[in-house]
Design a protein around this motif. Structure first.
Motif, mmCIF file in Angstrom:
data_model
loop_
_atom_site.group_PDB
_atom_site.id
_atom_site.type_symbol
_atom_site.label_atom_id
_atom_site.label_comp_id
_atom_site.label_asym_id
_atom_site.label_seq_id
_atom_site.Cartn_x
_atom_site.Cartn_y
_atom_site.Cartn_z
ATOM 1 N N LEU A 173 43.092 43.254 37.645
ATOM 2 C CA LEU A 173 41.669 42.934 37.679
ATOM 3 C C LEU A 173 40.854 44.234 37.608
ATOM 4 O O LEU A 173 40.352 44.713 38.627
ATOM 5 N N PRO A 174 40.721 44.815 36.416
ATOM 6 C CA PRO A 174 39.928 46.051 36.308
ATOM 7 C C PRO A 174 38.477 45.861 36.729
ATOM 8 O O PRO A 174 37.820 46.804 37.152
ATOM 9 N N GLU A 175 37.986 44.601 36.663
ATOM 10 C CA GLU A 175 36.614 44.331 37.088
ATOM 11 C C GLU A 175 36.455 44.450 38.610
ATOM 12 O O GLU A 175 35.347 44.644 39.102
ATOM 13 N N LEU A 176 37.565 44.298 39.320
ATOM 14 C CA LEU A 176 37.542 44.341 40.790
ATOM 15 C C LEU A 176 38.601 45.340 41.245
ATOM 16 O O LEU A 176 39.661 44.969 41.754
ATOM 17 N N PRO A 177 38.335 46.629 41.105
ATOM 18 C CA PRO A 177 39.371 47.643 41.269
ATOM 19 C C PRO A 177 39.952 47.765 42.672
ATOM 20 O O PRO A 177 41.051 48.280 42.844
ATOM 21 N N PRO B 141 50.671 44.509 52.205
ATOM 22 C CA PRO B 141 51.667 43.481 52.535
ATOM 23 C C PRO B 141 51.113 42.266 53.272
ATOM 24 O O PRO B 141 51.722 41.196 53.245
ATOM 25 N N ILE B 142 49.980 42.453 53.946
ATOM 26 C CA ILE B 142 49.372 41.311 54.642
ATOM 27 C C ILE B 142 48.064 40.990 53.933
ATOM 28 O O ILE B 142 47.073 41.723 54.050
ATOM 29 N N PRO B 143 48.024 39.913 53.170
ATOM 30 C CA PRO B 143 46.829 39.599 52.381
ATOM 31 C C PRO B 143 45.672 39.151 53.267
ATOM 32 O O PRO B 143 45.871 38.621 54.362
ATOM 33 N N ARG B 144 44.469 39.371 52.768
ATOM 34 C CA ARG B 144 43.294 38.872 53.491
ATOM 35 C C ARG B 144 43.168 37.368 53.333
ATOM 36 O O ARG B 144 42.688 36.681 54.246
ATOM 37 N N TRP B 145 43.598 36.838 52.177
ATOM 38 C CA TRP B 145 43.479 35.406 51.907
ATOM 39 C C TRP B 145 44.730 34.895 51.207
ATOM 40 O O TRP B 145 45.320 35.591 50.386
ATOM 41 N N GLN C 229 33.864 38.539 46.396
ATOM 42 C CA GLN C 229 33.178 38.678 47.684
ATOM 43 C C GLN C 229 33.701 39.900 48.434
ATOM 44 O O GLN C 229 32.913 40.681 48.990
ATOM 45 N N MET C 230 35.019 40.069 48.477
ATOM 46 C CA MET C 230 35.597 41.236 49.124
ATOM 47 C C MET C 230 35.109 42.523 48.479
ATOM 48 O O MET C 230 34.754 43.492 49.160
ATOM 49 N N GLN C 231 35.076 42.538 47.143
ATOM 50 C CA GLN C 231 34.625 43.730 46.427
ATOM 51 C C GLN C 231 33.175 44.069 46.775
ATOM 52 O O GLN C 231 32.842 45.226 47.025
ATOM 53 N N LEU D 119 35.563 45.660 50.855
ATOM 54 C CA LEU D 119 36.807 45.394 51.573
ATOM 55 C C LEU D 119 37.991 45.404 50.609
ATOM 56 O O LEU D 119 38.203 44.440 49.870
ATOM 57 N N PRO D 120 38.771 46.479 50.578
ATOM 58 C CA PRO D 120 39.971 46.478 49.735
ATOM 59 C C PRO D 120 41.042 45.580 50.349
ATOM 60 O O PRO D 120 40.984 45.227 51.524
ATOM 61 N N GLY D 121 42.014 45.214 49.549
ATOM 62 C CA GLY D 121 43.094 44.397 50.073
ATOM 63 C C GLY D 121 43.673 43.502 49.004
ATOM 64 O O GLY D 121 43.473 43.718 47.800
ATOM 65 N N SER D 122 44.390 42.484 49.433
ATOM 66 C CA SER D 122 45.068 41.602 48.488
ATOM 67 C C SER D 122 44.772 40.141 48.795
ATOM 68 O O SER D 122 44.400 39.771 49.915
ATOM 69 N N ILE D 123 44.928 39.323 47.763
ATOM 70 C CA ILE D 123 44.827 37.869 47.856
ATOM 71 C C ILE D 123 46.015 37.287 47.111
ATOM 72 O O ILE D 123 46.405 37.794 46.051
#
Length: 371
Positions: A36-40, A184-188, A306-308, A312-316
């Motif tokens: 997702l280059p739009e949401l780095p 390793p622990i996703p936000r969502w 929303q995170m971006q 808030l960096p992280g994973s989904i």
């Protein structure tokens, strides 16, 4: 001479051994990454459940339902098994019924994609088509009674049949794979609501594992489905008018397996958005997935944006539920969409640019669990 009880115990042991042997031959389903280059700042993972032998997320559920029914004494040697399904669950249950040498009848809406119906028949099942005005679960229960068989009833037993603490359930498998990743622990975690079994398993597992207390569960649902209204009000009598365009998820009534209390947020997704997202995903991954995967993706991208915006960096993580090959003559066919008066509108443009504040403008209804 062996008694009927002894013969049944022998059959049960053989049946469970066959299910275990089949499971041992499977590799785990892969975890895909979507750039997702739009949401780095965001990593997006898609667990590809199409890699199962029967091609969908429902493979896990079908095995669990058979184990549950066999150990409960509901399925015995030669028991006719009956299920109400829009396709994927029936395909998976037909596979396991064939493995165990059991007759299987799938009660399927008449509008189900032809590729799904062909797959059910190819697995050796009998198909009973029902018209849109008929309640497929009631028809399946009646057929089971008449055949002196067993109505599997995925909409009631999905959350009960799955061992949510482990035993290779979807949550355990997903988090084991994520443990090797940057976040390793996703936000969502984002999943759809069909029976409610998948969201119940993941929601319980998150609570069962204290180290996952920063992970939230979002359930996405077609916009006219009953689950979204029930989530906001707590009224189990909430009714919906889901028309079946997004096969496999969305229900006209609240099913017993949907557990509102383990869900943190719900997003109601327009059918056009789900279809546009499935098509958009093909341009990113070079593969086709079904419309319920598109529903998952809309919720995932909304949360990622929303995170971006919040820094808030992280994973989904989300799921690819079934292959788009089953929908070549439906959601990937412009003529079919026109015949259903489905207009994709501005969704393709929004997906190309991931614009909108809030994400995707005002096109999504969202609700947070209020107790």
């Amino acid at each position: 001479m062996a008694s009927a009880v002894d013969r049944n115990r022998v059959w049960i042991a053989r049946a469970i051994a066959k299910l275990d042997e089949d499971r041992s031959r499977e590799a785990d389903t892969p975890l895909l990454t979507l750039g997702l280059p739009e949401l780095p700042g965001i990593k997006l993972y898609i667990k590809d459940e199409t890699a199962h032998p029967t091609g969908s997320l429902k493979h896990r559920l079908a095995r669990s339902l058979f184990l549950h029914a066999i150990c409960n004494g509901d399925i015995r040697e030669n028991t006719t098994v009956v299920e109400a399904s829009s396709g994927s669950t029936a395909i998976s249950e037909a596979y396991f019924a064939n493995l165990l040498g059991l007759p299987f009848i799938a009660v399927v809406p008449r509008g189900t994609a032809s590729a799904k119906r062909n797959a059910i028949a190819k697995a050796g099942a009998q198909i009973h088509l029902v018209d849109p005005h008929e309640e497929i679960s009631a028809v399946a229960a009646r057929i089971a009674r008449e055949m002196r068989g067993h109505f599997m009833d995925q909409f009631t037993f999905a959350e009960r049949a799955t061992d949510w603490r482990g035993n290779n359930n979807i949550a355990e498998s997903l988090f084991a794979q994520l443990a090797q990743e940057t976040h390793p622990i996703p936000r969502w975690i984002v999943v759809g609501a069909g029976t409610g079994g998948t969201s119940a398993t993941i929601g319980r597992y998150i609570r069962y594992r204290p180290e996952l207390n920063t992970t939230s569960l979002c359930v996405v649902d077609p916009e006219r489905s009953a689950f979204f209204g029930y989530f906001g009000t707590g009224d189990r009598d909430t009714c919906g008018g889901h028309g079946g365009i997004i096969e496999g998820i969305g229900r006209a009534r609240v099913e017993a397996s949907f557990m509102r209390n383990v869900v943190d947020e719900m997003i109601a997704v327009p059918d056009a958005a789900s279809i546009a997202a499935a098509r958009w995903l093909e341009t990113r991954l070079g593969r086709r997935f079904g419309p319920s995967t598109g529903t998952n993706l809309i919720g995932t991208l909304a949360l990622a944006a929303q995170m971006q915006s919040q820094g808030l960096p992280g994973s989904i993580a989300t799921l690819a539920c079934d292959s788009g090959d089953r929908y070549a003559d439906t959601i990937y066919d412009d003529a079919w969409l026109a015949s259903r008066q489905v207009d994709l509108g501005d969704w393709p443009r929004q997906l190309r640019s991931l614009t909108g504040t809030p994400p995707f403008g005002r096109d999504l209804q969202r609700a947070t669990f209020a107790g």
